[in-house]
Design a protein around this motif. Sequence first.
Motif, PDB file in Angstrom:
ATOM      1  N   ILE A 164      -1.827  73.563  32.761  1.00 22.49           N
ATOM      2  CA  ILE A 164      -0.530  74.046  33.232  1.00 22.49           C
ATOM      3  C   ILE A 164      -0.148  73.275  34.489  1.00 22.49           C
ATOM      4  N   ASP A 165       1.107  72.837  34.567  1.00 21.20           N
ATOM      5  CA  ASP A 165       1.522  72.015  35.717  1.00 21.20           C
ATOM      6  C   ASP A 165       2.799  72.516  36.384  1.00 21.20           C
ATOM      7  N   HIS A 221       6.692  83.558  38.717  1.00 15.86           N
ATOM      8  CA  HIS A 221       6.583  82.156  39.104  1.00 15.86           C
ATOM      9  C   HIS A 221       6.970  81.975  40.568  1.00 15.86           C
ATOM     10  N   ALA A 268      -5.159  78.426  35.217  1.00 11.56           N
ATOM     11  CA  ALA A 268      -3.996  77.836  34.536  1.00 11.56           C
ATOM     12  C   ALA A 268      -4.005  76.319  34.665  1.00 11.56           C
ATOM     13  N   GLY A 319       4.831  77.972  34.360  1.00 13.50           N
ATOM     14  CA  GLY A 319       3.734  77.879  33.407  1.00 13.50           C
ATOM     15  C   GLY A 319       2.578  78.782  33.779  1.00 13.50           C
ATOM     16  N   ASP A 374       3.558  82.221  32.667  1.00 13.57           N
ATOM     17  CA  ASP A 374       3.442  82.293  31.206  1.00 13.57           C
ATOM     18  C   ASP A 374       1.980  82.375  30.781  1.00 13.57           C
ATOM     19  N   PHE A 375       1.120  81.579  31.434  1.00 13.20           N
ATOM     20  CA  PHE A 375      -0.303  81.576  31.120  1.00 13.20           C
ATOM     21  C   PHE A 375      -0.900  82.967  31.312  1.00 13.20           C
TER      22      PHE A 375
END
Length: 83
Positions: A40-41, A70, A35, A45, A48-49
């Motif tokens: 992605i940070d 998360h 990710a 995220g 979601d990835f």
Amino acid sequence: MRELIESHFSSWEDPRSSRNPRHPFMTLIATSLLAVLCGIDSFSGMQDFVEMHREALKKYFDFPSGVPSHDTYQRLWNNLCPI
């Protein structure tokens, strides 16, 4: 891909309780790494990835309890790299 990631990170100790880990340690490390490499940070995220790419990722990694949340990513990285 899985073997390469596992060989590199195999010396890392899983900081989580061994009582009931729902997600394999290497799955969390590898999907985090992928990710971040994709830009992605955030921990949300990362979730979601994995949700977006789950079909492709499950060819290489195990998701016995579904997509890690998360919060799971955040707890893992907070324990690996405490501030």
